[in-house]
Design a protein around this motif. Structure first.
Motif, PDB file in Angstrom:
ATOM      1  N   THR A   1      -5.101  -5.535   0.719  1.00 31.03           N
ATOM      2  CA  THR A   1      -6.003  -4.822  -0.127  1.00 31.03           C
ATOM      3  C   THR A   1      -5.514  -3.501  -0.001  1.00 31.03           C
ATOM      4  OG1 THR A   1      -7.740  -6.080   0.713  1.00 31.03           O
ATOM      5  CG2 THR A   1      -8.073  -3.978  -0.321  1.00 31.03           C
ATOM      6  N   GLY A   2      -5.823  -2.573  -1.187  1.00 32.02           N
ATOM      7  CA  GLY A   2      -5.249  -1.310  -1.702  1.00 32.02           C
ATOM      8  C   GLY A   2      -6.396  -0.188  -1.148  1.00 32.02           C
ATOM      9  N   GLY A   3      -5.739   1.121  -1.299  1.00 27.29           N
ATOM     10  CA  GLY A   3      -6.861   2.181  -0.848  1.00 27.29           C
ATOM     11  C   GLY A   3      -7.406   2.955  -1.702  1.00 27.29           C
ATOM     12  N   ALA A   4      -7.850   3.750  -1.181  1.00 30.77           N
ATOM     13  CA  ALA A   4      -8.504   5.004  -2.279  1.00 30.77           C
ATOM     14  C   ALA A   4      -7.129   5.298  -3.137  1.00 30.77           C
ATOM     15  CB  ALA A   4      -9.038   5.783  -1.701  1.00 30.77           C
ATOM     16  N   SER A   5      -5.774   5.476  -2.683  1.00 32.57           N
ATOM     17  CA  SER A   5      -4.577   5.954  -3.580  1.00 32.57           C
ATOM     18  C   SER A   5      -3.634   5.269  -3.082  1.00 32.57           C
ATOM     19  CB  SER A   5      -4.398   7.528  -2.637  1.00 32.57           C
ATOM     20  OG  SER A   5      -3.732   7.397  -1.552  1.00 32.57           O
ATOM     21  N   ARG A   6      -2.940   6.042  -4.071  1.00 29.21           N
ATOM     22  CA  ARG A   6      -1.514   4.758  -3.667  1.00 29.21           C
ATOM     23  C   ARG A   6      -0.434   5.187  -2.826  1.00 29.21           C
ATOM     24  NH1 ARG A   6       4.428   4.190  -3.635  1.00 29.21           N
ATOM     25  NH2 ARG A   6       5.294   3.202  -4.978  1.00 29.21           N
ATOM     26  N   GLN A   7      -0.536   6.079  -2.160  1.00 29.18           N
ATOM     27  CA  GLN A   7      -0.443   6.416  -1.139  1.00 29.18           C
ATOM     28  C   GLN A   7      -1.339   5.787   0.114  1.00 29.18           C
ATOM     29  OE1 GLN A   7      -0.151  10.420   0.395  1.00 29.18           O
ATOM     30  NE2 GLN A   7      -0.206  10.394   2.679  1.00 29.18           N
ATOM     31  N   ASP A   8      -2.190   5.750   0.281  1.00 24.79           N
ATOM     32  CA  ASP A   8      -3.569   4.334   1.320  1.00 24.79           C
ATOM     33  C   ASP A   8      -3.061   3.296   1.093  1.00 24.79           C
ATOM     34  OD1 ASP A   8      -4.945   7.114   2.240  1.00 24.79           O
ATOM     35  OD2 ASP A   8      -5.822   6.588   0.376  1.00 24.79           O
ATOM     36  N   SER A   9      -2.672   2.402  -0.245  1.00 22.35           N
ATOM     37  CA  SER A   9      -2.205   0.827  -0.180  1.00 22.35           C
ATOM     38  C   SER A   9      -0.618   0.877   0.702  1.00 22.35           C
ATOM     39  CB  SER A   9      -2.503   1.210  -1.784  1.00 22.35           C
ATOM     40  OG  SER A   9      -3.561   1.315  -2.803  1.00 22.35           O
ATOM     41  N   VAL A  10      -0.217   1.764   0.324  1.00 20.20           N
ATOM     42  CA  VAL A  10       1.540   1.654   0.556  1.00 20.20           C
ATOM     43  C   VAL A  10       1.408   1.910   1.893  1.00 20.20           C
ATOM     44  CG1 VAL A  10       3.845   2.336   0.686  1.00 20.20           C
ATOM     45  CG2 VAL A  10       2.513   2.447  -1.615  1.00 20.20           C
ATOM     46  N   ARG A  11       0.587   2.682   2.664  1.00 22.42           N
ATOM     47  CA  ARG A  11       0.276   2.298   4.267  1.00 22.42           C
ATOM     48  C   ARG A  11       0.092   0.986   4.641  1.00 22.42           C
ATOM     49  NH1 ARG A  11      -2.914   6.414   4.658  1.00 22.42           N
ATOM     50  NH2 ARG A  11      -4.577   5.159   5.433  1.00 22.42           N
ATOM     51  N   ASN A  12      -1.641   0.893   3.794  1.00 21.66           N
ATOM     52  CA  ASN A  12      -1.778  -0.417   4.146  1.00 21.66           C
ATOM     53  C   ASN A  12      -1.043  -1.811   4.303  1.00 21.66           C
ATOM     54  OD1 ASN A  12      -4.283   0.804   4.343  1.00 21.66           O
ATOM     55  ND2 ASN A  12      -5.381  -0.182   2.532  1.00 21.66           N
ATOM     56  N   GLY A  13      -0.006  -1.952   3.121  1.00 25.01           N
ATOM     57  CA  GLY A  13       1.101  -2.811   2.725  1.00 25.01           C
ATOM     58  C   GLY A  13       1.787  -2.546   4.441  1.00 25.01           C
ATOM     59  N   LEU A  14       2.206  -1.401   4.450  1.00 18.86           N
ATOM     60  CA  LEU A  14       3.315  -1.575   6.089  1.00 18.86           C
ATOM     61  C   LEU A  14       3.173  -1.763   7.223  1.00 18.86           C
ATOM     62  CD1 LEU A  14       4.875   2.221   5.124  1.00 18.86           C
ATOM     63  CD2 LEU A  14       5.947  -0.146   4.676  1.00 18.86           C
ATOM     64  N   GLU A  15       1.365  -1.658   7.493  1.00 17.22           N
ATOM     65  CA  GLU A  15       0.340  -1.892   8.761  1.00 17.22           C
ATOM     66  C   GLU A  15       0.533  -3.081   8.356  1.00 17.22           C
ATOM     67  OE1 GLU A  15      -0.174   0.024  10.759  1.00 17.22           O
ATOM     68  OE2 GLU A  15      -0.184   1.935  10.146  1.00 17.22           O
ATOM     69  N   ALA A  16       0.361  -4.069   7.629  1.00 17.54           N
ATOM     70  CA  ALA A  16       0.321  -5.593   7.381  1.00 17.54           C
ATOM     71  C   ALA A  16       1.896  -6.049   7.810  1.00 17.54           C
ATOM     72  CB  ALA A  16      -0.250  -5.473   5.972  1.00 17.54           C
ATOM     73  N   LEU A  17       2.657  -5.463   6.996  1.00 19.82           N
ATOM     74  CA  LEU A  17       4.155  -5.953   7.820  1.00 19.82           C
ATOM     75  C   LEU A  17       4.507  -5.404   9.104  1.00 19.82           C
ATOM     76  CD1 LEU A  17       6.077  -3.949   4.749  1.00 19.82           C
ATOM     77  CD2 LEU A  17       5.840  -7.058   4.864  1.00 19.82           C
ATOM     78  N   ALA A  18       3.921  -4.489   9.868  1.00 22.77           N
ATOM     79  CA  ALA A  18       3.960  -4.025  11.599  1.00 22.77           C
ATOM     80  C   ALA A  18       3.325  -4.786  11.825  1.00 22.77           C
ATOM     81  CB  ALA A  18       3.356  -3.062  11.480  1.00 22.77           C
ATOM     82  N   SER A  19       1.600  -5.855  11.798  1.00 18.87           N
ATOM     83  CA  SER A  19       1.495  -7.124  12.299  1.00 18.87           C
ATOM     84  C   SER A  19       1.583  -7.734  12.427  1.00 18.87           C
ATOM     85  CB  SER A  19       0.310  -6.903  12.120  1.00 18.87           C
ATOM     86  OG  SER A  19      -0.065  -8.062  10.688  1.00 18.87           O
ATOM     87  N   LEU A  20       3.744  -8.372  11.508  1.00 14.49           N
ATOM     88  CA  LEU A  20       4.354  -9.631  11.136  1.00 14.49           C
ATOM     89  C   LEU A  20       4.419  -9.651  13.135  1.00 14.49           C
ATOM     90  CD1 LEU A  20       5.537  -9.627   8.489  1.00 14.49           C
ATOM     91  CD2 LEU A  20       3.923 -11.192   8.488  1.00 14.49           C
ATOM     92  N   GLU A  21       5.348 -11.551  12.856  1.00 10.77           N
ATOM     93  CA  GLU A  21       5.514 -11.495  14.335  1.00 10.77           C
ATOM     94  C   GLU A  21       7.108 -10.760  14.222  1.00 10.77           C
ATOM     95  OE1 GLU A  21       7.289 -15.615  17.086  1.00 10.77           O
ATOM     96  OE2 GLU A  21       5.761 -15.495  15.129  1.00 10.77           O
ATOM     97  N   LYS A  22       7.839 -11.033  13.364  1.00 10.36           N
ATOM     98  CA  LYS A  22       9.488 -10.508  13.074  1.00 10.36           C
ATOM     99  C   LYS A  22       8.583  -9.082  12.342  1.00 10.36           C
ATOM    100  CE  LYS A  22      12.125 -13.498  15.535  1.00 10.36           C
ATOM    101  NZ  LYS A  22      13.444 -14.605  14.704  1.00 10.36           N
ATOM    102  N   PRO A  23       8.620  -8.359  12.738  1.00 10.43           N
ATOM    103  CA  PRO A  23       8.618  -7.037  10.868  1.00 10.43           C
ATOM    104  C   PRO A  23      10.079  -6.902  10.444  1.00 10.43           C
ATOM    105  CG  PRO A  23       7.443  -6.069  13.070  1.00 10.43           C
ATOM    106  CD  PRO A  23       8.064  -6.963  13.325  1.00 10.43           C
ATOM    107  N   PRO A  24      10.000  -6.198   9.488  1.00 13.73           N
ATOM    108  CA  PRO A  24      10.980  -6.081   8.176  1.00 13.73           C
ATOM    109  C   PRO A  24      12.124  -4.686   9.048  1.00 13.73           C
ATOM    110  CG  PRO A  24       9.735  -5.404   7.075  1.00 13.73           C
ATOM    111  CD  PRO A  24       9.177  -6.193   8.176  1.00 13.73           C
ATOM    112  N   LYS A  25      13.199  -5.050   9.181  1.00 10.12           N
ATOM    113  CA  LYS A  25      14.301  -3.509   8.878  1.00 10.12           C
ATOM    114  C   LYS A  25      14.217  -2.502   8.090  1.00 10.12           C
ATOM    115  CE  LYS A  25      17.087  -6.461  12.738  1.00 10.12           C
ATOM    116  NZ  LYS A  25      18.526  -6.707  12.650  1.00 10.12           N
ATOM    117  N   VAL A  26      13.858  -2.998   7.020  1.00  9.04           N
ATOM    118  CA  VAL A  26      14.016  -2.728   5.774  1.00  9.04           C
ATOM    119  C   VAL A  26      12.935  -3.224   5.135  1.00  9.04           C
ATOM    120  CG1 VAL A  26      16.071  -2.005   4.080  1.00  9.04           C
ATOM    121  CG2 VAL A  26      17.057  -2.464   6.194  1.00  9.04           C
ATOM    122  N   VAL A  27      12.256  -2.149   4.792  1.00 11.31           N
ATOM    123  CA  VAL A  27      11.570  -2.411   3.371  1.00 11.31           C
ATOM    124  C   VAL A  27      11.314  -1.430   2.090  1.00 11.31           C
ATOM    125  CG1 VAL A  27       9.979  -0.419   4.139  1.00 11.31           C
ATOM    126  CG2 VAL A  27       8.671  -2.102   3.226  1.00 11.31           C
TER     127      VAL A  27
END
Length: 398
Positions: free
Chosen positions: A85-111
């Motif tokens: 789910t996105g945030g109040a700004s594009r920057q917040d939305s990207v950070r939310n997406g990155l945090e979701a990727l960080a929570s994966l069992e194996k986060p990516p090396k490149v995004v």
């Protein structure tokens, strides 16, 4: 280049952009029968099939997102993660997406962080983005400017003329070592700093950002003119124009209504058939299968199979449309004629067109429905049954 299994696309699709018109957020607007978001995700998947596809969406858009996800080929859907789910700004939305990727069992090396409204990123651009991230840690595609740029003050007076050769118009996907950009976003958030793109966030964190060759065709859909340009490009990529014909008949039987194009029309009789006997939809379905030389309705849904007894004919028509889209094509037009003495079709014509357009996910102006009698000749003239004829025009990749 590293294996694409360690790569993630993060597609930012939470905007409310309305300059393109039509009411819907532009990432969900239809573009030749498929939403812009679906076009974008499909292109990214085609460029790096083993990469995961992550999206960030607005909290109000889950139904629109789910519909767009269903437009993707099955192999692309398999790589699609649950949306953030996105945030109040594009920057917040990207950070939310990155945090979701960080929570994966194996986060990516490149995004690779990409705008949902850029559906024309091709394999060559994506390959350059991945290589640049691996080589430099932080990178963005840039396009050289063709016009001279002037810097002006509030009164419109020129204050400087930057050297054009040193300027680039920056696009997405911007590509990063995952840990680098995640930490840079966290740092910016902790300081309540706002930036206009992810490259600036990396720069503020002290990382040099490399500019690699972008692509003028990788433009962002913003205005109505952009959508017209995108439509022309997509049509140019579908030069194989084909037509198919369909024909079906059903006899009258006991009943109080007939189904035509998914619309129940009151009548003194029903139509007999293994399914719901929608003679119009059956003819259109066969026309579509014929246009792509993919058998007929009986070969896909044999009447000997009990699971289709009484089935809604929309199941058959939707499957024919899916077969076209699975081949990267589109249905350009449907023209159908119903032959009967009764019931009168005219009062129901627009409802039938709207129903068929919704089932096929087409604009209503791509669906033509006509009706005629047989001047009391033959089985239709004797009111023993109904017939329907259909022509489908489809476009496929060359």
């Amino acid at each position: 280049m590293t294996a694409t299994s360690s790569i993630a696309f993060l597609v930012v699709a939470g905007g409310r952009g309305s300059r393109a018109g039509e009411g819907l957020p532009k990432q969900y607007r239809p573009l030749l029968g498929r939403s812009v978001l679906a076009h974008t995700l499909k292109a990214l998947h085609a460029a790096a099939p083993q990469a995961v596809l992550a999206t960030v969406i607005h909290a109000d858009d889950r139904e629109l997102y789910d519909a767009a996800a269903q437009e993707l080929p099955a192999d692309a859907r398999e790589r699609l993660l649950a949306p953030s789910t996105g945030g109040a700004s594009r920057q917040d939305s990207v950070r939310n997406g990155l945090e979701a990727l960080a929570s994966l069992e194996k986060p990516p090396k490149v995004v690779l962080i990409h705008d949902a409204a850029r559906p024309f990123a091709d394999a060559a651009l994506i390959a350059r983005a991945i290589d640049a991230a691996l080589d430099h840690g932080a990178a963005a595609p840039g396009v050289a400017l063709a016009d001279t740029v002037k810097e002006v003050d509030a009164a419109g007076k020129v204050t400087a003329t930057p050297e054009r050769a040193r300027l680039r118009a920056v696009q997405t996907p911007q590509s990063f070592a995952f840990d680098l950009i995640l930490q840079a976003h966290r740092t910016a958030a902790s300081k309540a700093l706002e930036f206009t793109d992810d490259a600036m966030i990396a720069e503020h964190a002290g990382h040099a950002v490399h500019i690699f060759e972008g692509d003028p065709a990788n433009f962002k859909l913003t205005t109505r003119e952009d959508f017209l340009r995108a439509t022309a490009l997509l049509l140019n990529a579908l030069p194989d124009v084909r037509t198919g014909q369909g024909y079906d008949v059903h006899a009258f039987a006991e009943g109080e209504k007939v189904w035509l194009g998914g619309v129940a029309i009151p009548h003194s009789h029903g139509l007999a058939g293994h399914s719901d006997a929608d003679v119009l939809m059956h003819a259109i379905t066969d026309a579509i299968f014929g246009a792509i030389a993919d058998g007929d309705i009986g070969s896909h849904f044999p009447p000997s199979d009990p699971q289709w007894k009484g089935a809604a004919s929309s199941i058959f028509l939707k499957r024919a449309c899916e077969r076209v889209r699975e081949r990267g094509g589109m249905i350009a037009h449907i023209d159908a004629t119903i032959v009967c003495e009764l019931p009168k079709i005219g009062p129901h014509r627009d409802a039938i067109r709207a129903s068929l357009a919704a089932i096929m996910d087409l604009d209503i102006d791509r669906v033509a429905i006509k009706a005629t009698t047989s001047e009391k000749l033959g089985f239709t003239g004797r009111q023993e049954g109904m017939a329907a004829l259909a022509i489908a025009t489809v476009r496929l990749p060359g």
